[in-house]
Design a protein around this motif. Structure first.
Motif, PDB file in Angstrom:
ATOM      1  N   LEU A 119       0.842  -1.189   0.000  1.00 29.40           N
ATOM      2  CA  LEU A 119       0.000   0.000   0.000  1.00 29.40           C
ATOM      3  C   LEU A 119       0.873   1.233   0.000  1.00 29.40           C
ATOM      4  O   LEU A 119       2.103   1.174   0.152  1.00 29.40           O
ATOM      5  CB  LEU A 119      -0.909   0.012   1.228  1.00 29.40           C
ATOM      6  N   ARG A 120       0.214   2.359  -0.160  1.00 30.82           N
ATOM      7  CA  ARG A 120       0.875   3.664  -0.086  1.00 30.82           C
ATOM      8  C   ARG A 120       0.062   4.510   0.895  1.00 30.82           C
ATOM      9  O   ARG A 120      -1.162   4.567   0.805  1.00 30.82           O
ATOM     10  CB  ARG A 120       0.941   4.300  -1.470  1.00 30.82           C
ATOM     11  N   TYR A 121       0.741   5.154   1.822  1.00 27.89           N
ATOM     12  CA  TYR A 121       0.038   5.882   2.878  1.00 27.89           C
ATOM     13  C   TYR A 121       0.631   7.269   3.031  1.00 27.89           C
ATOM     14  O   TYR A 121       1.800   7.517   2.724  1.00 27.89           O
ATOM     15  CB  TYR A 121       0.113   5.116   4.203  1.00 27.89           C
ATOM     16  N   GLY A 122      -0.192   8.192   3.521  1.00 25.90           N
ATOM     17  CA  GLY A 122       0.270   9.542   3.778  1.00 25.90           C
ATOM     18  C   GLY A 122      -0.500  10.565   2.976  1.00 25.90           C
ATOM     19  O   GLY A 122      -1.385  10.229   2.180  1.00 25.90           O
ATOM     20  N   PRO A 123      -0.181  11.843   3.156  1.00 22.00           N
ATOM     21  CA  PRO A 123      -0.904  12.900   2.450  1.00 22.00           C
ATOM     22  C   PRO A 123      -0.763  12.751   0.932  1.00 22.00           C
ATOM     23  O   PRO A 123       0.221  12.199   0.428  1.00 22.00           O
ATOM     24  CB  PRO A 123      -0.215  14.184   2.943  1.00 22.00           C
ATOM     25  N   GLU A 124      -1.755  13.276   0.216  1.00 24.14           N
ATOM     26  CA  GLU A 124      -1.735  13.207  -1.236  1.00 24.14           C
ATOM     27  C   GLU A 124      -0.461  13.849  -1.778  1.00 24.14           C
ATOM     28  O   GLU A 124      -0.099  14.960  -1.410  1.00 24.14           O
ATOM     29  CB  GLU A 124      -2.964  13.910  -1.806  1.00 24.14           C
ATOM     30  N   GLY A 125       0.210  13.128  -2.656  1.00 28.49           N
ATOM     31  CA  GLY A 125       1.444  13.616  -3.238  1.00 28.49           C
ATOM     32  C   GLY A 125       2.675  13.347  -2.404  1.00 28.49           C
ATOM     33  O   GLY A 125       3.801  13.576  -2.861  1.00 28.49           O
ATOM     34  N   GLN A 126       2.488  12.846  -1.177  1.00 30.87           N
ATOM     35  CA  GLN A 126       3.615  12.555  -0.288  1.00 30.87           C
ATOM     36  C   GLN A 126       3.547  11.120   0.249  1.00 30.87           C
ATOM     37  O   GLN A 126       4.084  10.812   1.313  1.00 30.87           O
ATOM     38  CB  GLN A 126       3.624  13.541   0.881  1.00 30.87           C
ATOM     39  N   GLU A 127       2.897  10.248  -0.492  1.00 32.59           N
ATOM     40  CA  GLU A 127       2.692   8.883  -0.014  1.00 32.59           C
ATOM     41  C   GLU A 127       4.010   8.120   0.137  1.00 32.59           C
ATOM     42  O   GLU A 127       4.941   8.301  -0.646  1.00 32.59           O
ATOM     43  CB  GLU A 127       1.777   8.120  -0.968  1.00 32.59           C
ATOM     44  N   LYS A 128       4.052   7.268   1.152  1.00 33.05           N
ATOM     45  CA  LYS A 128       5.187   6.385   1.389  1.00 33.05           C
ATOM     46  C   LYS A 128       4.758   4.940   1.135  1.00 33.05           C
ATOM     47  O   LYS A 128       3.581   4.602   1.269  1.00 33.05           O
ATOM     48  CB  LYS A 128       5.679   6.532   2.833  1.00 33.05           C
ATOM     49  N   PRO A 129       5.712   4.083   0.796  1.00 36.98           N
ATOM     50  CA  PRO A 129       5.363   2.681   0.569  1.00 36.98           C
ATOM     51  C   PRO A 129       5.191   1.940   1.879  1.00 36.98           C
ATOM     52  O   PRO A 129       5.918   2.181   2.855  1.00 36.98           O
ATOM     53  CB  PRO A 129       6.564   2.147  -0.220  1.00 36.98           C
ATOM     54  N   GLY A 130       4.232   1.021   1.889  1.00 37.27           N
ATOM     55  CA  GLY A 130       3.995   0.256   3.099  1.00 37.27           C
ATOM     56  C   GLY A 130       3.556  -1.163   2.805  1.00 37.27           C
ATOM     57  O   GLY A 130       3.267  -1.529   1.663  1.00 37.27           O
ATOM     58  N   LEU A 131       3.527  -1.940   3.856  1.00 38.06           N
ATOM     59  CA  LEU A 131       3.091  -3.336   3.806  1.00 38.06           C
ATOM     60  C   LEU A 131       2.113  -3.549   4.949  1.00 38.06           C
ATOM     61  O   LEU A 131       2.355  -3.076   6.066  1.00 38.06           O
ATOM     62  CB  LEU A 131       4.308  -4.249   3.934  1.00 38.06           C
ATOM     63  N   LEU A 132       1.018  -4.233   4.679  1.00 42.97           N
ATOM     64  CA  LEU A 132       0.048  -4.555   5.723  1.00 42.97           C
ATOM     65  C   LEU A 132       0.397  -5.927   6.282  1.00 42.97           C
ATOM     66  O   LEU A 132       0.399  -6.926   5.558  1.00 42.97           O
ATOM     67  CB  LEU A 132      -1.368  -4.563   5.154  1.00 42.97           C
ATOM     68  N   ASP A 133       0.718  -5.982   7.586  1.00 40.05           N
ATOM     69  CA  ASP A 133       1.121  -7.273   8.152  1.00 40.05           C
ATOM     70  C   ASP A 133      -0.101  -8.114   8.518  1.00 40.05           C
ATOM     71  O   ASP A 133      -1.262  -7.685   8.347  1.00 40.05           O
ATOM     72  CB  ASP A 133       2.082  -7.091   9.326  1.00 40.05           C
ATOM     73  N   ALA A 134       0.139  -9.303   9.012  1.00 41.15           N
ATOM     74  CA  ALA A 134      -0.945 -10.255   9.280  1.00 41.15           C
ATOM     75  C   ALA A 134      -1.888  -9.769  10.364  1.00 41.15           C
ATOM     76  O   ALA A 134      -3.028 -10.250  10.457  1.00 41.15           O
ATOM     77  CB  ALA A 134      -0.347 -11.606   9.674  1.00 41.15           C
ATOM     78  N   ASN A 135      -1.458  -8.809  11.182  1.00 41.95           N
ATOM     79  CA  ASN A 135      -2.306  -8.268  12.239  1.00 41.95           C
ATOM     80  C   ASN A 135      -3.023  -6.991  11.823  1.00 41.95           C
ATOM     81  O   ASN A 135      -3.689  -6.362  12.648  1.00 41.95           O
ATOM     82  CB  ASN A 135      -1.459  -7.994  13.484  1.00 41.95           C
ATOM     83  N   GLY A 136      -2.863  -6.585  10.562  1.00 38.44           N
ATOM     84  CA  GLY A 136      -3.511  -5.373  10.087  1.00 38.44           C
ATOM     85  C   GLY A 136      -2.744  -4.103  10.394  1.00 38.44           C
ATOM     86  O   GLY A 136      -3.277  -3.005  10.239  1.00 38.44           O
ATOM     87  N   THR A 137      -1.481  -4.227  10.816  1.00 42.25           N
ATOM     88  CA  THR A 137      -0.633  -3.070  11.087  1.00 42.25           C
ATOM     89  C   THR A 137       0.104  -2.667   9.818  1.00 42.25           C
ATOM     90  O   THR A 137       0.659  -3.521   9.114  1.00 42.25           O
ATOM     91  CB  THR A 137       0.387  -3.390  12.197  1.00 42.25           C
ATOM     92  N   ILE A 138       0.128  -1.383   9.524  1.00 43.33           N
ATOM     93  CA  ILE A 138       0.897  -0.887   8.383  1.00 43.33           C
ATOM     94  C   ILE A 138       2.363  -0.796   8.784  1.00 43.33           C
ATOM     95  O   ILE A 138       2.708  -0.224   9.819  1.00 43.33           O
ATOM     96  CB  ILE A 138       0.385   0.492   7.929  1.00 43.33           C
ATOM     97  N   ARG A 139       3.219  -1.378   7.967  1.00 41.96           N
ATOM     98  CA  ARG A 139       4.662  -1.354   8.183  1.00 41.96           C
ATOM     99  C   ARG A 139       5.321  -0.513   7.093  1.00 41.96           C
ATOM    100  O   ARG A 139       5.005  -0.648   5.910  1.00 41.96           O
ATOM    101  CB  ARG A 139       5.229  -2.776   8.153  1.00 41.96           C
ATOM    102  N   ASP A 140       6.246   0.344   7.496  1.00 45.13           N
ATOM    103  CA  ASP A 140       6.900   1.271   6.569  1.00 45.13           C
ATOM    104  C   ASP A 140       7.965   0.541   5.749  1.00 45.13           C
ATOM    105  O   ASP A 140       8.869  -0.087   6.306  1.00 45.13           O
ATOM    106  CB  ASP A 140       7.531   2.402   7.374  1.00 45.13           C
ATOM    107  N   LEU A 141       7.859   0.635   4.421  1.00 41.98           N
ATOM    108  CA  LEU A 141       8.821   0.012   3.518  1.00 41.98           C
ATOM    109  C   LEU A 141       9.811   1.008   2.923  1.00 41.98           C
ATOM    110  O   LEU A 141      10.622   0.629   2.069  1.00 41.98           O
ATOM    111  CB  LEU A 141       8.078  -0.677   2.361  1.00 41.98           C
ATOM    112  N   SER A 142       9.761   2.253   3.349  1.00 41.94           N
ATOM    113  CA  SER A 142      10.563   3.276   2.670  1.00 41.94           C
ATOM    114  C   SER A 142      12.059   3.080   2.862  1.00 41.94           C
ATOM    115  O   SER A 142      12.858   3.663   2.123  1.00 41.94           O
ATOM    116  CB  SER A 142      10.140   4.676   3.124  1.00 41.94           C
ATOM    117  N   GLY A 143      12.467   2.241   3.804  1.00 40.30           N
ATOM    118  CA  GLY A 143      13.878   1.921   3.942  1.00 40.30           C
ATOM    119  C   GLY A 143      14.360   0.924   2.911  1.00 40.30           C
ATOM    120  O   GLY A 143      15.575   0.668   2.808  1.00 40.30           O
TER     121      GLY A 143
END
Length: 280
Positions: free
Chosen positions: A4-28
């Motif tokens: 997924l991509r999360y954050g304000p419009e035009g400033q989205e960061k990449p993410g992953l939804l884990d098995a518990n429904g928590t968004i994990r930051d992939l920007s690293g």
């Protein structure tokens, strides 16, 4: 995986939804859910990560479109026989292909804006196919290897511009906000059969569309192969594959969006969208 991509419009960061429904930051690890990040090699590297090792994203951020930098947003018309019937059109012998302008793409829960002067803005829940490999002139047997994953699409449509204003469907399909995609890009390993997914859409809590990808005229492999003969498909391109019956145009009498409604839609395994309808 659910990317997924999360954050304000035009400033989205990449993410992953884990098995518990928590968004994990992939920007690293990747800059965006886009372009070469969607190749098989990149997806394999992401899949090898331990989600627990990724930073948890606090709060409830806005969810953006699940793919960034989409270069082509290709759409398929009349791909469900019962929708063709409600539209008063014949089932096509070959896929009907048109474009949604990439500037129409928004997040799955962003507002959808009725264009100025519109009286025939309509809804369409659809299965989106996200391309992961550069591909051209594929056979159907080769086509699925080019797919990175799937997502929910609302192919919002302005029927007057689509049908009554010169016969070019593209006119009615690409107004700003007419392309909510997401919430997740679900990779192919999680969807064993894209031809067997239930789909639905409600307006203000009333069910209008109930369908399944089982009734598509042309399946995902056929559509990807066909489109690859018309253009070179690139990682991050999106093909939206048609809608089941129950659109506003097919009601008796027709029902169109006026502003103030809430559209709520989803597909099995791919998540849900919810959009407030406003007027531009």
């Amino acid at each position: 995986m659910k990317l997924l991509r999360y954050g304000p419009e035009g400033q989205e960061k990449p993410g992953l939804l884990d098995a518990n429904g928590t968004i994990r930051d992939l920007s690293g690890h990747i800059a965006d859910i886009a372009d070469d990040a969607l190749t098989p090699e990149s997806l394999a590297r992401i899949a090898a990560l331990d989600p627990a090792s990724l930073p948890a994203v606090p709060g409830t951020p806005r969810i953006g479109a699940c793919v960034g930098h989409v270069r082509k947003f290709v759409a398929i018309g009349l791909n469900y026989a019962d929708h063709a019937a409600e539209s008063g059109m014949a089932v096509p012998a070959e896929p009907v292909v048109f474009n949604k302008w990439t500037s129409c793409i928004v997040g799955p829960n962003d507002d959808v804006k009725i264009p100025q002067g519109s009286t025939k803005t309509d809804w369409e829940v659809e299965l989106g196919v996200v391309i992961g490999s550069r591909a051209s002139n594929l056979s159907e047997a080769e086509a699925m290897a080019a797919v990175a994953g799937y997502c929910v699409v609302n192919d919002v449509s302005e029927r007057e511009w689509q049908i009554e204003r010169g016969g070019t469907w593209d006119k009615g399909k690409g107004f700003d906000t007419f392309g909510p995609i997401g919430p997740w890009l679900v990779t192919t390993d999680e969807i064993s059969d894209p031809g067997n997914l239930d789909m639905w859409l409600d307006i203000d809590g009333k069910r209008f569309q109930t369908g399944s990808t089982r009734t598509m005229v042309f399946n995902v492999a056929a559509l990807v192969a066909y489109c690859s003969k018309l253009m070179t498909l690139l990682p991050g391109d999106v093909i939206t594959t048609g809608t089941p019956p129950g659109v506003g145009m097919g009601q008796k009498p027709p029902v169109y969006l006026k502003g103030g409604e809430v559209m709520h839609l989803g597909i099995t395994g791919l998540g849900e969208q919810r959009q407030q309808v406003t007027r531009a």
